[in-house]
Design an enzyme around this catalytic site. Structure first.
Site, PDB file in Angstrom:
ATOM      1  N   GLU A 280       0.823  -1.208   0.000  1.00  9.99           N
ATOM      2  CA  GLU A 280       0.000   0.000   0.000  1.00  9.99           C
ATOM      3  C   GLU A 280       0.858   1.260   0.000  1.00  9.99           C
ATOM      4  OE1 GLU A 280      -2.558  -0.714   3.431  1.00  9.99           O
ATOM      5  OE2 GLU A 280      -3.964  -1.802   2.132  1.00  9.99           O
ATOM      6  N   ASP A 359      -8.307  -9.056   3.931  1.00  9.73           N
ATOM      7  CA  ASP A 359      -8.156  -7.955   4.882  1.00  9.73           C
ATOM      8  C   ASP A 359      -9.296  -7.899   5.895  1.00  9.73           C
ATOM      9  OD1 ASP A 359      -7.043  -5.759   6.019  1.00  9.73           O
ATOM     10  OD2 ASP A 359      -7.620  -4.347   4.450  1.00  9.73           O
ATOM     11  N   GLU A 387     -12.675  -2.423  12.200  1.00 11.78           N
ATOM     12  CA  GLU A 387     -12.557  -1.599  10.994  1.00 11.78           C
ATOM     13  C   GLU A 387     -13.672  -1.839   9.976  1.00 11.78           C
ATOM     14  OE1 GLU A 387      -8.805  -1.993   9.014  1.00 11.78           O
ATOM     15  OE2 GLU A 387      -9.506  -0.920   7.245  1.00 11.78           O
TER      16      GLU A 387
HETATM   17  C1  BDP Z   1      -6.116  -2.093   6.022  1.00 12.86           C
HETATM   18  C2  BDP Z   1      -6.403  -0.765   6.607  1.00 12.86           C
HETATM   19  C3  BDP Z   1      -5.265   0.179   6.508  1.00 12.86           C
HETATM   20  C4  BDP Z   1      -4.038  -0.471   7.081  1.00 12.86           C
HETATM   21  C5  BDP Z   1      -3.799  -1.775   6.372  1.00 12.86           C
HETATM   22  C6  BDP Z   1      -2.694  -2.578   7.024  1.00 12.86           C
HETATM   23  O1  BDP Z   1      -7.512  -0.238   5.925  1.00 12.86           O
HETATM   24  O2  BDP Z   1      -5.610   1.343   7.209  1.00 12.86           O
HETATM   25  O3  BDP Z   1      -2.932   0.348   6.969  1.00 12.86           O
HETATM   26  O4  BDP Z   1      -4.912  -2.593   6.439  1.00 12.86           O
HETATM   27  O5  BDP Z   1      -3.030  -3.498   7.742  1.00 12.86           O
HETATM   28  O6  BDP Z   1      -7.079  -2.951   6.522  1.00 12.86           O
HETATM   29  O7  BDP Z   1      -1.520  -2.301   6.809  1.00 12.86           O
END
Ligand code: BDP
Length: 707
Positions: A280, A359, A387
């Site tokens: 990401e 996720d 989340e």
């Molecule tokens: C996702 C979240 C994000 C996190 C990412 C992570 O939306 O905010 O940074 O995972 O785990 O679920 O690195």
């Protein structure tokens, strides 16, 4: 009752629960202030005072009758001679015996003695006053939390106000809440905490902040909770002024060794590092064509001389995936990135794997990576903060979900290979392993933003210690400690909590389609239209006729083939795939019949109605507890339950309307799109309100809401 005491309220026992053999004194085998055994002694005094109104005297070894003796096995043996159960104790484990009027709480180490004390107090507070004698050892050595706190005091995916660790770019001066949080964590046997966001900011490594980290660690140490930090891979360049952050460049290596030495000089017992790399948008070793293992080992070398561990996240994927490639699949990423690296990580590296391949969705199969890595230590990453699961405005008790994952048998090499035995290190004979729970507490007195969601934190810690514990058993212990002993309260909150995950799954996304939430950033509220054509690869592949990701080897992305053969076989075929994962592994027509005999689309419609109806019931059920719970917490929870009930209707109608529009298949029960008794707010005469068009359209009937 603002929630700050959580499950450590030590409320007086109801009725006359006088305890005939309750000890009257305490003998502490380490009187150094700040040591966990000293903390244990303070806690025992506080608890027994609260529960029984009794003040413990200082006992002496010459008068040990009627005393609680608390300390390490070594200290005990020095004063009192050998005791048999010492041999059974493993690291952090404890022996608790309350058989005579002498209570023994003996830890393998200081931390164990503190855990045993909390366990004893928890029994007392729950009115479990009978004699016991047992050894309790942890299932795994790593029992950590991850906190996604930013240096500016905000918290990524945190729903309880600003950070207790950071403000305005620096570690906070006032560490009172940090110590209180460490106390809570110690009581559920958590031994480590990563205090900053995985999307890490290198300014944490400034001298002022390193000193601040020392302050945090000092506040946590009396509770046996070790501090750890997340690192930003590019720090040597962005913060250290080097021209590169290539993990194989000796200057980069030296830079990390040096900064690590500085941190350990201030925090000699630091637990270690957590690293999110090449994910990401985060930098990582792939930038320099180095492998993820080469990247992880760079930190491992720096931490090794200090006994530190490196938790290296398996959450690595390309977040610009192109959906036009039918074979592209984010769920494949972790295995693809890590399979060739098995055995190449240093022995103080642990690969931290989210429970599912995508996720933290409401329903995912277990990540196949748990069975791919045989020569690498692994840990499971769970999310306590909700989340995708309603962000603490919806009640979702998560222990049943975690239990399904932990008990799942991957059948590696046709042998029993439960996830819980893989992460403990037992199945593949790894030296390290355990759990990381993303918690994200904030300054709100309730810690998580909602009283009821604290059952998740409670269950998380104790499952990390002993995954064999039952979800309902943990829940009921938590209820007694949090709300007391009223039978109706216990029964009602149990029922509400135990049906909450299935309900949320029903009105959000079922049959394994994922949580059909807004995927673009908020991850809150329904927005199924965003679940396709996004670079993140969270796709439903829904069109007019059909839905689901074909992840089979035969026709799809091949993801089913990443599992050991026994499990792969089950997922490869529509017939054997459980219905609750059907659309995760297969692309089928809306008219495809499930094992229940219903079509996929009718199941969607019905489940959304059922789930939303359960959410309405939760309000009634909570209401029935009025007068049995203090007003402050009663009102707080009621507000949230009402919100959830309303939001569940929004979820129900949005998702149903969306798939009705897409498929044009009518609901057999005639409900979807047909609300004859509903009075649309925008059609009323508005006084002080005006109507506006909402986006996405399906989140309000007629695409209109009022403000
Ligand atoms: C996702 C979240 C994000 C996190 C990412 C992570 O939306 O905010 O940074 O995972 O785990 O679920 O690195």
């Amino acid at each position: 009752e603002d929630g700050s005491a959580a499950w450590l309220r030590y409320a007086p026992l109801p009725h006359d629960s006088s305890h005939s053999s309750l000890p009257s004194s305490i003998i502490t085998l380490n009187s150094t202030r700040g040591s966990p055994v000293y903390t244990a002694q303070q806690e025992l005094r506080r608890g027994i005072q609260g529960i029984f109104g009794k003040t413990l005297n200082n006992g002496t070894s010459s008068n040990q009758h009627g005393a609680i003796i608390v300390g390490t096995a070594q200290a005990y043996q020095k004063s009192y001679g050998e005791f048999d159960d010492a041999k059974e104790l493993e690291e952090d484990g404890y022996f608790l015996s309350s058989e005579s009027n002498q209570v023994l709480i003996i830890g393998q180490n200081e931390r164990g003695a503190l855990y045993g004390s909390f366990d004893y107090l928890s029994r007392l507070a729950q009115g479990k006053l009978g004699a016991v004698s047992y050894v309790s050892n942890p299932h795994a050595s790593i029992r950590w939390t991850n906190e996604w706190d930013n240096m500016d005091g905000s918290i990524e995916r945190g729903y309880a106000g600003p950070s207790i660790f950071f403000e305005n770019g620096f570690v906070t001066d006032n560490v009172t809440r940090v110590a209180e949080y460490a106390r809570l964590l110690a009581s559920i046997r958590i031994n480590g905490m990563i205090v900053n966001n995985v999307n890490a900011n290198a300014t944490l490594l400034s001298p002022r902040n390193i000193n601040g980290l020392g302050r945090l660690a000092d506040a946590m140490r009396p509770y046996g909770v070790q501090l750890g930090i997340s690192l930003n891979f590019a720090s040597p360049q962005t913060f250290g002024g080097l021209s590169t952050f290539d993990p194989l460049d000796p200057a980069v290596d030296a830079w990390w060794a040096n900064i690590t030495n500085q941190i350990y000089a201030r925090v000699p017992d630091m637990a270690g590092y957590l690293v999110k790399a090449n994910s990401e948008g985060q930098p990582g070793p792939l930038t320099y064509n180095r492998t993820l293992a080469e990247g992880a080992n760079m930190f491992a070398r720096a931490a090794k001389p200090h006994g530190g561990i490196v938790m290296f996240r398996a959450f690595v994927y390309d977040n610009h995936i192109n959906e036009s490639n039918w074979k592209a699949d984010r769920a494949n990423a972790a295995v693809e990135f890590f399979q060739d690296l098995d055995g190449k990580f240093d022995d103080n590296v642990v690969v931290q794997i989210k429970y599912g391949p995508i996720d933290f969705q409401v329903r995912e199969p277990v990540s196949p990576l748990f069975s791919t890595l045989r020569n690498t230590s692994t840990a499971i990453e769970l999310q306590v903060t909700q989340e995708y699961l309603g962000q603490q405005t919806h009640l979702v008790y998560l222990a049943p979900l975690w239990k399904e994952i932990l008990e799942f048998d991957m059948k590696a090499d046709n042998r029993s290979s439960k996830v819980k035995d893989i992460i403990s290190g037992e199945r593949f004979r790894r030296p390290l392993g355990g759990s990381a729970g993303v918690v994200n507490v904030g300054t709100n007195t309730t810690w998580l933003g909602s009283h009821l969601s604290m059952s998740n934190l409670y269950a998380y810690g104790l499952l990390a210690w002993d995954p064999a514990l039952g979800a309902e058993e943990l829940l009921q212990d938590w209820i007694r400690l949090t709300f007391g002993h009223d039978k109706k309260v216990i029964e009602t909150v149990t029922e509400m909590s135990m049906k909450s995950w299935p309900a949320y799954e029903n009105y959000t996304g079922n049959l394994g389609i994922q949580t059909l939430t807004d995927i673009l950033y908020t991850h809150f509220g329904p927005n199924p239209a965003t679940m396709d054509n996004n670079g993140w690869g969270q796709w439903t592949r829904a069109d007019k006729f059909s839905i689901g990701m074909d992840r089979t080897v035969k026709n799809g992305t091949g993801n089913a083939g990443q599992y050991p053969s026994e499990v792969a076989k089950v997922y490869e075929s529509i017939e054997t795939t459980p219905d609750n994962l059907l659309l995760w592994f297969h692309h089928v027509n809306y008219t495809h019949r499930l094992k229940s005999g219903k079509t996929v689309i009718q199941h969607f419609y019905d489940s959304h109605y059922e789930g939303a109806a359960t959410a309405q019931d939760l309000v009634e059920q909570w209401n029935s507890l009025e007068g049995r719970i203090d007003v402050e917490r009663f009102e707080h929870v009621l507000f949230r339950q009402k919100y959830q009930a309303g939001h569940a209707l929004v979820w129900r109608d949005s998702i149903n309307q969306f798939y009705y529009n897409l498929s044009e298949i009518k609901d057999e029960a005639g409900r979807v799109g047909n609300h004859p008794y509903r009075i649309e707010a925008e059609k009323m005469t508005l006084d002080g309100y005006r109507s506006y068009s909402v986006n996405p359209f399906h989140t309000a009937s007629g695409a209109k809401a009022i403000v």
